[in-house]
Design an enzyme around this catalytic site. Structure first.
Site, short mmCIF file in Angstrom:
data_model
loop_
_atom_site.label_atom_id
_atom_site.label_comp_id
_atom_site.label_asym_id
_atom_site.label_seq_id
_atom_site.Cartn_x
_atom_site.Cartn_y
_atom_site.Cartn_z
N GLY A 248 0.84 -1.19 0.00
CA GLY A 248 0.00 0.00 0.00
C GLY A 248 0.87 1.24 0.00
N SER A 249 0.34 2.31 0.53
CA SER A 249 1.05 3.58 0.47
C SER A 249 2.18 3.64 1.51
CB SER A 249 0.07 4.72 0.73
OG SER A 249 -0.53 4.54 2.00
N THR A 250 3.16 4.47 1.24
CA THR A 250 4.29 4.64 2.16
C THR A 250 3.78 5.21 3.49
OG1 THR A 250 5.87 4.82 0.37
CG2 THR A 250 6.50 5.85 2.44
N GLU A 251 2.79 6.09 3.40
CA GLU A 251 2.22 6.69 4.60
C GLU A 251 1.63 5.62 5.54
OE1 GLU A 251 -0.99 9.14 3.30
OE2 GLU A 251 -1.66 9.51 5.35
N GLY A 253 2.34 2.47 5.36
CA GLY A 253 3.47 1.59 5.70
C GLY A 253 4.13 2.01 7.00
N GLU A 270 5.62 -3.43 0.79
CA GLU A 270 5.74 -3.04 -0.62
C GLU A 270 5.00 -1.72 -0.74
OE1 GLU A 270 7.57 -4.58 -2.61
OE2 GLU A 270 7.56 -6.72 -2.13
N GLU A 401 3.84 10.63 -5.57
CA GLU A 401 3.17 9.55 -6.29
C GLU A 401 1.74 9.99 -6.62
OE1 GLU A 401 2.16 5.86 -4.14
OE2 GLU A 401 2.92 4.82 -5.91
#
Ligand code: NAP
Ligand code: MG
Length: 497
Positions: A248-251, A253, A270, A401
């Site tokens: 999913g999103s880095t945020e 994550g 990921e 992104e």
């Protein structure tokens, strides 16, 4: 439930799956959420809510983790031979292959993606991945280790499954992202609680039906549908979960990492990307234009590895941009379940607003609109394939992104400058280089900071090829032998002789 017009495009099997009442799959039983509540899922081509699934909550996660725990510690799964486990994993691949048309239809209506991409991309990859991972079951070995100890010792390692795995996946390739995690976890002998994204919960429930049909023991695989801030957080923080795997999103994550600290569970991530594509003047331009267009427009750009930044050598830039505009305009736009569709809607109203907002910001910051940027039709979340030119490294659209069909183009004159700009990102998931000069292709591939690099192609994925991110694009590698390593623990044993 309102009837969505695109339901008529589905075959009888997918239609009867949609018509069925949905339940959670916990401990081998189909159960409602403890609260009895449900939530709707929307067909993004028509904006119609066409199905409902259980609204899971932390109490359902508790039930599912308990089922996964007892299947891991006590059930037939714990004592199953690798050969028998391999047969089950292979059989699940066979069942997905058998039902591939139907699964692709369910995915296409729930997510909006073109049926042909779902069928021959996502779903085909998934049965290949189960078949590939079935082979690993019988090849998960330790090693004998030579020690420096003066006393006589025999030492070796054992590799055992990590335990109960919480797996949290996004909506862009909902079935495939689930299978990327489920296949190696099952091959390794783990047990699973899967949470699909709220926008696309259906194919995970279909996967659970196939797991049951394949004959996996009860509790090995469990699905809890619901929201990230309840089911997702409960799973990531749960003391009974040994490992959390997230795409999913880095945020989000970062939140997963924080939630996992309580019991120091293993974490694999990921996350987002902002992948560059570098085109040199000597490239085969016909091939390159097609590959770059697919690099950005495949799955409406809702791809973590999407080639969102194009760096093109000045001498061929006009020709490449013209070719890309032509490709963008010739994509057949329509609802996902229509078999002729090449480009569908974005997944949700929220995602449409986010991507359209980025296009506006890009133009306000000085980028030029070469094509697209507008809504297509007046129903469904359709956004035309979009190309922004004259972009620079300071622009928001170049740094963040977008996760939509928006290509940012910049020109370069020197290889050095191209590589520097390509690597100028907090992300490092993928990248590509296009050239007829083999030495340059390999040299640039070695210098791009990303987990997966294409030479004269952009998206490179295979069940055998490790996949994952440098920098803020993640931790760990899925697929290949590395995926088995993600789902196993190594134990060292020393025997004093
Ligand atoms: P997202 O918002 O991060 O959501 C991903 C999943 O996490 C969903 O199931 C979501 O639940 C859940 N979630 C949300 N908040 C959570 C929390 N606090 N704790 C635990 N789980 C939580 O991402 P998305 O919008 O669905 O997907 C787009 C992003 O995924 C992009 O950034 C993209 O690059 C990335 N992505 C990466 C890869 C890769 O392999 N690197 C592949 C695909 C996508 P809900 O159901 O509530 O949304
Ligand atoms: Mg949906």
């Amino acid at each position: 439930m309102t009837k969505s017009a695109t339901l008529d495009l589905l075959g009888p099997d997918a239609r009867s799956f949609v018509a069925k009442e949905k339940r959670l799959y916990i401990g081998g039983a189909w159960v409602p959420a403890a609260s009895g509540e449900t939530f709707e899922t929307i067909d993004p081509a028509t904006e119609v809510a066409f199905d409902r699934v259980p609204l899971g909550a932390p109490v359902d996660v508790d039930r599912a983790v308990a089922a996964a725990r007892s299947a891991f510690e006590e059930g037939p799964w714990a004592s199953m031979t690798p050969g028998d486990r391999s047969k089950l994993v292979w059989r699940l691949g066979d069942l997905i292959e058998k039902h591939a048309d139907e699964i692709a239809e369910i995915e296409a209506i729930d997510n909006g993606k073109p049926w042909a991409q779902a069928r021959f991309g996502d779903i085909a990859f998934c049965h290949e991945l189960f078949h590939y991972m079935a082979g690993w079951c019988t090849k998960i070995n330790g090693e004998t280790i030579t020690l420096s100890s003066p006393a006589p010792f025999h030492a070796y390692t054992l590799r055992s499954p990590v335990g109960v795995c919480g797996q949290i996946v996004p909506w862009n390739f909902s079935f495939m992202m689930a299978v990327w995690k489920v296949a190696p976890a099952l091959a390794s002998g783990c047990t699973i609680v899967l949470k699909p994204a709220k926008q696309t919960p259906l194919t995970a429930l279909r996967l659970a039906e196939l797991v049951e049909e394949a004959g996996f023991p009860k509790g090995v695989f469990n699905v809890v549908t619901g929201y990230g801030d309840t089911v997702g957080t409960a799973l990531a923080a749960h003391p009974g979960v040994d490992k959390v795997a997230f795409t999913g999103s880095t945020e989000v994550g970062r939140k997963i990492m924080a939630a996992a600290q309580g019991n120091i569970k293993k974490v694999s991530l990921e996350l987002g990307g902002k992948s560059p594509m570098v085109v040199f003047a000597d490239a085969d331009l016909d091939l390159t234009i097609k590959a770059v267009a697919s690099g950005i427009f495949y799955n409406m750009g809702q791809v973590c590895t999407a080639g969102t930044r194009l760096y093109v050598e000045d001498a061929v830039a006009d020709e490449v941009i013209d070719g890309l505009i032509h490709e963008a305009k010739s994509l057949k736009i329509g609802p996902g379940p229509d078999r002729e569709t090449q480009f569908g809607p974005l997944v949700s109203a929220e995602q449409f607003a986010r991507v359209a907002g980025y296009v506006e910001t890009g133009l306000a910051e000085g980028a030029k609109l070469a094509t697209g940027g507008e809504r297509v039709g007046n129903r469904g979340y359709f956004l035309a394939p979009t190309i922004l030119t004259e972009t620079n490294p300071e622009m928001t659209v170049v740094r963040e992104e977008i996760f939509g069909p928006v290509l940012c183009v910049a020109r370069f004159r020197e290889e050095e400058a191209a590589v520097r700009e390509a690597n100028n990102s907090i992300y490092g998931l993928a990248g590509s280089v296009f050239t007829r000069d083999l030495s340059r292709g390999l040299r640039v591939a070695a210098r791009l900071k990303g987990g997966t690099i294409g030479v004269n192609t952009h998206h490179v994925v295979d069940p055998a090829l490790p996949f994952g991110g440098f920098k803020q694009s993640g931790w760990g590698r899925e697929m290949g032998r590395e995926a088995i390593e993600l789902y196993t623990e190594v134990k060292s044993v020393g025997v004093a002789l």
